[in-house]
Write a protein that holds these residues in place. Structure first.
Motif, mmCIF file in Angstrom:
data_model
loop_
_atom_site.group_PDB
_atom_site.id
_atom_site.type_symbol
_atom_site.label_atom_id
_atom_site.label_comp_id
_atom_site.label_asym_id
_atom_site.label_seq_id
_atom_site.Cartn_x
_atom_site.Cartn_y
_atom_site.Cartn_z
ATOM 1 N N PHE A 1 1.138 -1.391 0.005
ATOM 2 C CA PHE A 1 -0.210 -0.276 -0.361
ATOM 3 C C PHE A 1 0.884 1.253 -0.078
ATOM 4 C CE2 PHE A 1 0.873 -1.305 4.568
ATOM 5 C CZ PHE A 1 0.960 0.261 4.933
ATOM 6 N N VAL A 2 0.356 2.696 0.019
ATOM 7 C CA VAL A 2 0.874 3.841 -0.580
ATOM 8 C C VAL A 2 1.385 4.051 0.823
ATOM 9 C CG1 VAL A 2 0.761 6.258 -1.217
ATOM 10 C CG2 VAL A 2 0.178 3.496 -3.074
ATOM 11 N N LYS A 3 1.884 4.485 1.913
ATOM 12 C CA LYS A 3 2.492 4.674 3.523
ATOM 13 C C LYS A 3 1.835 6.278 2.948
ATOM 14 C CE LYS A 3 5.925 1.650 4.324
ATOM 15 N NZ LYS A 3 7.006 1.510 4.796
ATOM 16 N N ALA A 4 1.082 6.770 4.550
ATOM 17 C CA ALA A 4 0.560 8.075 4.861
ATOM 18 C C ALA A 4 1.866 8.883 4.368
ATOM 19 C CB ALA A 4 0.598 7.762 6.405
ATOM 20 N N VAL B 1 -9.813 0.397 -2.906
ATOM 21 C CA VAL B 1 -9.444 1.269 -2.628
ATOM 22 C C VAL B 1 -9.735 2.955 -2.886
ATOM 23 C CG1 VAL B 1 -6.737 1.573 -3.287
ATOM 24 C CG2 VAL B 1 -7.793 -0.644 -3.476
ATOM 25 N N ASP B 2 -8.771 3.436 -1.825
ATOM 26 C CA ASP B 2 -9.565 4.258 -1.900
ATOM 27 C C ASP B 2 -7.959 5.625 -1.623
ATOM 28 O OD1 ASP B 2 -10.860 7.208 -2.436
ATOM 29 O OD2 ASP B 2 -12.769 6.389 -1.119
ATOM 30 N N LEU B 3 -8.630 7.268 -1.846
ATOM 31 C CA LEU B 3 -7.354 7.349 -1.352
ATOM 32 C C LEU B 3 -8.103 7.993 -0.021
ATOM 33 C CD1 LEU B 3 -4.767 9.742 -1.244
ATOM 34 C CD2 LEU B 3 -7.092 11.316 -2.072
ATOM 35 N N TRP B 4 -6.870 8.542 1.205
ATOM 36 C CA TRP B 4 -7.552 8.264 2.205
ATOM 37 C C TRP B 4 -6.574 9.626 3.290
ATOM 38 C CZ3 TRP B 4 -10.371 4.753 6.035
ATOM 39 C CH2 TRP B 4 -10.776 3.716 5.121
ATOM 40 N N VAL B 5 -7.586 10.307 3.597
ATOM 41 C CA VAL B 5 -6.342 11.860 4.077
ATOM 42 C C VAL B 5 -7.218 12.606 5.689
ATOM 43 C CG1 VAL B 5 -6.607 14.067 3.285
ATOM 44 C CG2 VAL B 5 -7.003 12.255 1.528
ATOM 45 N N GLU B 6 -6.507 13.358 6.207
ATOM 46 C CA GLU B 6 -6.222 13.551 7.272
ATOM 47 C C GLU B 6 -6.808 14.348 7.416
ATOM 48 O OE1 GLU B 6 -3.001 13.624 9.757
ATOM 49 O OE2 GLU B 6 -1.896 14.806 8.563
ATOM 50 N N SER B 7 -7.761 15.488 8.362
ATOM 51 C CA SER B 7 -8.205 16.323 8.492
ATOM 52 C C SER B 7 -7.709 17.416 7.914
ATOM 53 C CB SER B 7 -9.597 16.660 9.307
ATOM 54 O OG SER B 7 -8.817 16.461 10.875
ATOM 55 N N LYS B 8 -6.390 17.597 9.263
ATOM 56 C CA LYS B 8 -5.700 18.641 9.406
ATOM 57 C C LYS B 8 -3.825 18.194 9.630
ATOM 58 C CE LYS B 8 -6.481 19.955 13.833
ATOM 59 N NZ LYS B 8 -6.650 20.597 14.911
ATOM 60 N N HIS B 9 -3.092 18.384 9.689
ATOM 61 C CA HIS B 9 -1.325 18.152 9.752
ATOM 62 C C HIS B 9 -1.416 17.488 10.748
ATOM 63 C CE1 HIS B 9 2.498 17.386 9.256
ATOM 64 N NE2 HIS B 9 2.810 17.841 10.578
ATOM 65 N N GLY B 10 -1.141 16.454 11.469
ATOM 66 C CA GLY B 10 -1.134 15.748 12.440
ATOM 67 C C GLY B 10 -2.311 15.288 12.939
ATOM 68 N N ALA B 11 -3.365 15.124 12.449
ATOM 69 C CA ALA B 11 -4.991 15.241 13.396
ATOM 70 C C ALA B 11 -4.704 13.575 13.245
ATOM 71 C CB ALA B 11 -6.270 15.147 12.925
ATOM 72 N N GLY B 12 -4.284 12.829 12.644
ATOM 73 C CA GLY B 12 -4.731 11.007 12.576
ATOM 74 C C GLY B 12 -5.687 10.815 12.117
ATOM 75 N N CYS C 1 -1.781 18.181 4.723
ATOM 76 C CA CYS C 1 -2.097 16.509 5.021
ATOM 77 C C CYS C 1 -1.681 16.079 4.785
ATOM 78 C CB CYS C 1 -3.537 16.930 4.963
ATOM 79 S SG CYS C 1 -4.593 17.951 5.593
ATOM 80 N N ARG C 2 -1.531 14.559 5.748
ATOM 81 C CA ARG C 2 -1.082 13.659 5.320
ATOM 82 C C ARG C 2 -1.322 12.877 5.100
ATOM 83 N NH1 ARG C 2 1.662 11.279 10.889
ATOM 84 N NH2 ARG C 2 -0.380 12.173 10.733
ATOM 85 N N HIS C 3 -1.729 11.546 3.819
ATOM 86 C CA HIS C 3 -2.869 10.655 3.099
ATOM 87 C C HIS C 3 -1.739 9.518 2.721
ATOM 88 C CE1 HIS C 3 -0.390 13.873 0.324
ATOM 89 N NE2 HIS C 3 -0.308 12.850 -0.452
ATOM 90 N N TYR C 4 -2.965 8.970 2.328
ATOM 91 C CA TYR C 4 -2.107 7.269 1.722
ATOM 92 C C TYR C 4 -3.182 7.002 1.001
ATOM 93 C CZ TYR C 4 -5.082 4.494 5.911
ATOM 94 O OH TYR C 4 -6.153 3.742 6.010
ATOM 95 N N VAL C 5 -2.946 5.455 1.281
ATOM 96 C CA VAL C 5 -4.374 4.608 -0.326
ATOM 97 C C VAL C 5 -4.061 2.789 0.133
ATOM 98 C CG1 VAL C 5 -3.962 3.771 -2.820
ATOM 99 C CG2 VAL C 5 -3.641 6.391 -2.379
#
Length: 330
Positions: free
Chosen positions: A234-237, A264-275, A295-299
């Motif tokens: 998978f694509v890491k955060a 499969v989808d794109l996963w995103v956090e709401s703001k930096h560091g929120a997780g 904003c960190r994101h991964y697949v």
């Protein structure tokens, strides 16, 4: 040894020699113990990786690379040697940095068909082939679908592991960069859909006046990502600032296949560091914008029998984006 040392110089020299021998033997024993520990540590069994998906489907792709992408560079960065030049990068208004879904006409901007045509012109041994509904690669009875594209296993394996992902990435990058039909479609999509709407959003938050001329900087060509399954990787955060991207730009994610079909989808956090990662849920016919620099994101991994494909690109805005920006160490 101390008693011998007091007798005469000869005995003293002999004592020193014996002492050295004793220390050497102690050192040898210590090294021997360390060697034994090293052997024991080396012989420890690595954790057994799963051989099948949670649904019991055997993994076809078992390398650590999740996607074949049209980006020939292998991204590297150094935390110790990252420096930024004297260019200035300013954050876009908070409201613009929030996730935003924009719909478009897939008939007028038919990316699916253009990517099908592009992939059909690629080397099947290096990039892949379309399989028919009956499982073979025949395309005579059905229209090729992007989620039915099959990537060779070696094209998701590094050269050091006897694979050819680096060669495949370079080949795919060159193909997209030289495909004038695809680039023409992409340009019209930006000029007719993305940029006018982006300008309206800037005006709505007071970041631009109604009669103001705005310069936009957009990534061309966009990055095509092909993620076949069933696969483990998978694509890491991450956030894109780690790789030299700046605050005055937005990421755009354009799915070419259904996340409902591949899972499969794109996963995103709401703001930096929120997780607080969440699925974006963008569908075919939509393009999602978000602030990927912060904003960190991964697949997630593709456990399905289908292939996930998407396009992504970035757009910068004058006054916020600095075209001379560069981060060393990336």
């Amino acid at each position: 040894r101390l008693e011998k040392k007091k007798k005469d110089d000869a005995n003293q020299e002999m004592s020193g020699c014996n002492e050295s021998i004793g220390l050497a033997e102690e050192k040898k024993e210590e090294d021997s113990v360390k060697e034994d520990e090293k052997v024991i540590s080396t012989n420890k069994k690595k954790p057994q990786l799963p051989s099948a998906t949670p649904d019991g489907i055997p993994y076809k792709y078992k390398t650590g690379i999740a996607t074949l992408r049209s980006s020939s560079h292998r991204v590297k960065y150094s935390l110790d040697h990252r420096t930024v030049n004297n260019a200035t990068s300013t954050f876009l208004p908070d409201e613009l940095c929030k996730e935003y879904n924009l719909s478009y006409s897939t008939e007028k901007h038919d990316f699916h068909q253009k990517i099908v045509e592009l992939l059909q012109s690629c080397s099947p041994d290096l990039i892949g082939t379309f399989r028919g509904l009956n499982g073979d690669t025949s395309e005579s009875t059905t229209t090729p679908k992007l989620d039915n594209f099959v990537v060779p296993i070696k094209s998701l394996t590094r050269k050091c592991q006897k694979g050819k992902v680096e060669k495949a990435q370079q080949y795919l990058s060159d193909k997209i960069a030289s495909d004038e039909n695809f680039l023409s479609l992409f340009d019209s999509f930006l000029e007719e859909v993305v940029l006018p709407h982006f300008k309206q959003r800037l005006q709505s938050v007071g970041a631009a006046k109604p009669d103001e001329v705005i310069s936009f900087y957009y990534q061309r060509p966009p990055t095509l990502r092909i993620q076949p399954g069933p696969a483990r990787a998978f694509v890491k955060a991450h956030d894109d600032a780690e790789y030299g991207h700046q605050n005055g730009e937005l990421n755009f994610w354009l799915p070419l296949t259904s996340h409902r079909k591949t899972g499969v989808d794109l996963w995103v956090e709401s703001k930096h560091g929120a997780g607080d990662y969440h699925r974006v849920g963008a569908n075919v016919g939509e393009v999602l914008s978000f602030h990927g620099s912060t904003c960190r994101h991964y697949v997630n991994a593709n456990h399905s029998l289908w292939t996930r494909m998407s396009l992504d690109f970035r757009v910068g805005v004058s006054g916020f984006f600095d075209p001379s920006w560069q981060m060393n160490g990336t």
